[in-house]
Motif scaffolding. Structure first.
Motif, mmCIF file in Angstrom:
data_model
loop_
_atom_site.group_PDB
_atom_site.id
_atom_site.type_symbol
_atom_site.label_atom_id
_atom_site.label_comp_id
_atom_site.label_asym_id
_atom_site.label_seq_id
_atom_site.Cartn_x
_atom_site.Cartn_y
_atom_site.Cartn_z
ATOM 1 N N ILE A 114 0.863 -1.169 0.000
ATOM 2 C CA ILE A 114 0.000 0.000 0.000
ATOM 3 C C ILE A 114 0.902 1.222 0.000
ATOM 4 C CG2 ILE A 114 -1.738 1.299 1.264
ATOM 5 C CD1 ILE A 114 -2.805 -1.298 2.349
ATOM 6 N N ASP A 115 0.836 1.996 -1.069
ATOM 7 C CA ASP A 115 1.729 3.131 -1.227
ATOM 8 C C ASP A 115 3.182 2.699 -1.065
ATOM 9 O OD1 ASP A 115 -0.483 4.725 -1.620
ATOM 10 O OD2 ASP A 115 -0.622 5.292 0.492
ATOM 11 N N ASP A 116 3.532 1.558 -1.674
ATOM 12 C CA ASP A 116 4.889 1.010 -1.695
ATOM 13 C C ASP A 116 5.382 0.538 -0.335
ATOM 14 O OD1 ASP A 116 5.141 1.493 -4.460
ATOM 15 O OD2 ASP A 116 5.739 3.568 -4.077
ATOM 16 N N GLU A 117 4.484 0.395 0.634
ATOM 17 C CA GLU A 117 4.864 -0.137 1.934
ATOM 18 C C GLU A 117 4.101 -1.419 2.197
ATOM 19 O OE1 GLU A 117 4.482 2.674 5.059
ATOM 20 O OE2 GLU A 117 5.831 4.137 4.152
ATOM 21 N N ALA A 118 4.726 -2.327 2.932
ATOM 22 C CA ALA A 118 4.108 -3.619 3.225
ATOM 23 C C ALA A 118 2.997 -3.456 4.251
ATOM 24 C CB ALA A 118 5.150 -4.590 3.740
ATOM 25 N N ALA A 119 1.887 -4.115 3.984
ATOM 26 C CA ALA A 119 0.776 -4.198 4.927
ATOM 27 C C ALA A 119 0.355 -5.651 5.016
ATOM 28 C CB ALA A 119 -0.396 -3.329 4.480
ATOM 29 N N CYS A 120 -0.020 -6.093 6.199
ATOM 30 C CA CYS A 120 -0.416 -7.478 6.380
ATOM 31 C C CYS A 120 -1.937 -7.584 6.424
ATOM 32 C CB CYS A 120 0.171 -8.048 7.670
ATOM 33 S SG CYS A 120 1.949 -8.337 7.566
ATOM 34 N N ALA A 121 -2.480 -8.370 5.514
ATOM 35 C CA ALA A 121 -3.910 -8.670 5.530
ATOM 36 C C ALA A 121 -4.097 -9.912 6.387
ATOM 37 C CB ALA A 121 -4.414 -8.900 4.114
ATOM 38 N N VAL A 598 -9.100 -5.903 2.295
ATOM 39 C CA VAL A 598 -9.894 -5.765 1.079
ATOM 40 C C VAL A 598 -8.998 -5.721 -0.153
ATOM 41 C CG1 VAL A 598 -11.451 -4.232 -0.173
ATOM 42 C CG2 VAL A 598 -11.808 -4.633 2.265
ATOM 43 N N ARG A 599 -7.938 -4.938 -0.094
ATOM 44 C CA ARG A 599 -7.070 -4.769 -1.252
ATOM 45 C C ARG A 599 -6.410 -6.084 -1.681
ATOM 46 N NH1 ARG A 599 -3.835 0.950 -0.929
ATOM 47 N NH2 ARG A 599 -5.455 2.197 0.051
ATOM 48 N N ALA A 600 -6.154 -6.966 -0.718
ATOM 49 C CA ALA A 600 -5.543 -8.246 -1.058
ATOM 50 C C ALA A 600 -6.440 -9.075 -1.961
ATOM 51 C CB ALA A 600 -5.224 -9.028 0.227
ATOM 52 N N ARG A 601 -7.756 -8.869 -1.865
ATOM 53 C CA ARG A 601 -8.707 -9.659 -2.650
ATOM 54 C C ARG A 601 -9.198 -8.925 -3.894
ATOM 55 N NH1 ARG A 601 -12.663 -11.902 2.203
ATOM 56 N NH2 ARG A 601 -11.037 -12.035 3.811
ATOM 57 N N TYR A 602 -9.393 -7.620 -3.772
ATOM 58 C CA TYR A 602 -9.999 -6.853 -4.859
ATOM 59 C C TYR A 602 -9.198 -5.587 -5.122
ATOM 60 C CZ TYR A 602 -13.970 -9.928 -3.991
ATOM 61 O OH TYR A 602 -14.772 -11.034 -3.821
ATOM 62 N N PRO A 603 -8.086 -5.715 -5.831
ATOM 63 C CA PRO A 603 -7.310 -4.512 -6.154
ATOM 64 C C PRO A 603 -8.069 -3.610 -7.103
ATOM 65 C CG PRO A 603 -6.485 -6.412 -7.368
ATOM 66 C CD PRO A 603 -7.507 -6.939 -6.396
ATOM 67 N N ILE A 604 -7.805 -2.318 -7.012
ATOM 68 C CA ILE A 604 -8.432 -1.341 -7.894
ATOM 69 C C ILE A 604 -7.522 -1.115 -9.090
ATOM 70 C CG2 ILE A 604 -9.243 1.031 -8.103
ATOM 71 C CD1 ILE A 604 -10.012 0.962 -5.206
ATOM 72 N N ASP A 605 -8.080 -1.332 -10.279
ATOM 73 C CA ASP A 605 -7.292 -1.157 -11.506
ATOM 74 C C ASP A 605 -6.927 0.310 -11.691
ATOM 75 O OD1 ASP A 605 -7.629 -3.820 -11.918
ATOM 76 O OD2 ASP A 605 -9.247 -3.590 -13.392
#
Length: 605
Positions: A114-121, A598-605
């Motif tokens: 997310i914004d080039d930083e790691a996030a854990c889902a 959410v982003r891990a499953r449904y990225p925004i194009d």
């Protein structure tokens, strides 16, 4: 820093009551300490105490004396100021150089940039902690309070002396609250009353979490209310309203950044999960909601409702930015007493926010599977809706609002990759006399009754590359006024039938060739599709739904190279990702991009 991020910053206690993660906790100058036989003093500082003291033994000659330089630790057993991303299942923050997924250890969770930083889902049963990582026991990283219906009254909220009643929790916790707290109900415990959480203040870095601890079944209570609060997560609970005579379920209002996840809500009155009155930045994900019934005070029950309260002339708008993702929703069918009217209701009367409804499975409701009405932008993607079969259809001009999937009033909605089957009216657009704007692309609509597969009302937009499967003798689509179709483009749809008819409601049907000659639709065909048939029956449990075989084209179909509808000839989705909406003014047409889960499953194009 993105909304929903949280970090295990150093925790400064004020008295021993704050040190409740384990038995025997004491408050010292630089944080909580707990009994540890390996330490000469018999005490070890918490992992989220200040600076280099975090995780170290307390000095035997001075309880509370400083034994290191001050600083901030975001990771268990790590000293100093961390420069790596400290994230949870919401998003991320960094105090230094960004950390990529190659360097992150999310444990059993999934890393997302997310914004080039790691996030854990962090998925089911996992809690976010610093690192970033996902853990099973949040109390190793956050301050915890505990509630157990089998405990004696008079406890202090620690794991060894938990509160017993929800009244004790309501009375004592608000004065003790701090961002990052986890308020945990014991698994296997049961309460027959309601819990109100009011004026809770989590932060972007450290939301307050209401969840479960221990082993066994989820803790059971009759109702949860979250009011006037920010950054709160409600998870891992069972809400059983069987013997609760009032409106029940999970409800939030006047809230910002609230996540409702992994709950089982059933046999409740009114709404399974409801968000109202200025609720915004909300996520409803991975819940199962069943058997929501009506009552005199709730004549139109819904499984999930994110809406202005239009039924009581409420003047407070719902607020912007909502995700409803991967929920399983099962209503009470028409033959039962007090059947469930609606699956998912979205209503934004005055706002221009975004609603993303992704990957839900819905059945057993009478009137609407998903109903998007009012203003705002919507994304309806990869939902499966079956068995929506209510009263005899009336057109919107006559007051009818029936359909498995409805877009109405001034909503601007993208409808892509949805499977609708076993429904008396799969899709209705433009109801209510408004000026809806939409893109309906790559869906499969299979009729389940004698009505029309598509109802076309007053709207602007396009219906393209859909697979429409009418029941025998049913019209492929109808309208009550051809003039309403002037701003509507129908193109490239396949109507899987030997004979297709369409036309104006109440008038003699028009055959498909005559319809094409009118010029309202181009490049569409009426023809049988190998392997395709109408779906009259399907499993009652939507959790067991896979792509219905009757809706997957056979490999012999000549269009397999560029299929229409929601599924290709291998049964795989034809649509992917959440596309931006160019006319939306927020975030380059993306709206709120949501947390990492959410982003891990449904990225925004």
């Amino acid at each position: 820093m993105m909304p929903g991020c949280y970090r295990a910053d150093a925790f400064a206690c004020s008295d021993d009551r704050d040190c409740s993660s384990h038995a025997g906790g004491v408050c010292l100058s630089f944080g909580c300490a707990y009994p540890d036989a390996d330490c000469m003093s018999g005490l070890r500082y918490s992992d989220i105490a200040v600076g280099t003291i975090a995780g170290a033994c307390v000095e035997p000659d001075g309880l509370g004396a400083t034994t290191g330089t001050s600083g901030t630790s975001g990771t268990s057993g790590t000293s100093g100021t961390t420069g790596t991303s400290s994230v949870g299942d919401e998003s991320s923050e960094s105090g230094g150089e960004p950390i990529g997924c190659d360097a992150a250890d999310c444990g059993e969770g999934e890393c997302v940039l997310i914004d080039d930083e790691a996030a854990c889902a962090c998925g089911v049963g996992l809690y976010a902690a610093a690192g970033p990582t996902c853990v099973r026991d949040p109390c190793e990283h956050w301050r915890c309070f505990h509630v157990d219906s089998g405990a004696p009254e008079g406890g202090d909220g620690s794991r060894d002396a938990p509160w017993s009643t929800l009244d004790e929790l309501e009375a004592q916790y608000p004065a003790l609250q701090q961002p990052g707290d986890h308020v945990l109900l014991r698994r296997g415990a049961r309460w027959s009353d309601s819990l109100l959480l009011d004026d809770l203040v989590g932060t972007e870095d450290a939301p307050i979490v209401l969840g479960a601890y221990g082993t066994g079944d989820a803790p059971v209570l009759a109702r949860v209310r979250v009011y006037n609060s920010t950054f709160v997560t409600v998870r891992d609970l069972e809400i059983d309203g069987t013997d609760f005579g009032e409106n029940s379920g999970i409800r939030a209002q006047f809230v910002d950044h609230v996540i409702v996840r992994d709950n089982y809500v059933h046999d409740v009155i009114g709404e399974g999960i409801g968000l109202h009155y200025s609720a915004e930045h909300t996520v409803i994900i991975d819940n199962r909601v069943e058997r929501v019934r009506s009552a005199e005070t709730s004549p139109d029950p819904g499984l999930i409702v994110v809406a202005d309260d239009w039924w009581n002339s409420n003047s407070t708008d719902i607020g912007d930015h909502h995700y409803i993702v991967d929920n399983v929703l099962v209503g009470l069918p028409p033959a039962t007493e007090g059947p469930t009217d609606r699956g998912i209701v979205l209503s934004n009367r005055d706002g221009v926010g975004d609603f993303k409804v992704l990957g839900n499975r819905i059945t057993g409701v009478v009137r609407q599977g998903v109903w998007f009405q009012g203003r705002g932008y919507g994304w309806l993607l990869h939902n499966m809706i079956g068995g929506i079969d209510g009263a005899t259809f009336m057109p919107p001009s006559a007051g009818g609002w029936w359909g498995a999937l409805i877009v109405s009033h001034d909503a601007k909605v993208r409808v892509r990759g949805n499977l609708v089957f076993g429904a008396s009216l799969p899709f209705l657009v433009g109801a209510g006399g408004g000026e809806a704007e939409f893109e309906v692309e790559g869906n499969t609509f299979a009729g389940g009754g004698e009505g029309w597969t598509l109802w076309l009302g007053q709207a602007r937009g396009s219906i393209e590359n859909n697979l429409v499967i009418p029941d025998a003798g049913a019209a492929v689509h109808q309208t009550d006024d051809l003039g309403q179709l002037d701003d509507l483009a129908l193109r490239g749809n396949v109507y899987a039938s030997d004979v297709c008819s369409t036309g104006v409601f109440g008038e003699a049907p028009t055959d498909f060739e005559q319809w094409l000659a009118l010029g309202y639709e181009q490049e569409s065909v009426c023809e049988p599709v190998p392997g395709i048939s109408s779906v009259a029956e399907f499993p009652n449990n939507p959790a067991n739904w896979g792509p219905p075989g009757a809706l997957v084209p056979a490999a012999s179909w000549e269009r397999c190279g560029a299929p229409v509808g929601a599924l290709d000839c291998d049964g795989q989705p034809t649509q992917s990702g959440v596309r931006t909406w160019p006319s939306m003014p927020d975030n380059g047409g993306r709206g709120w991009e949501g947390p990492a889960l959410v982003r891990a499953r449904y990225p925004i194009d």
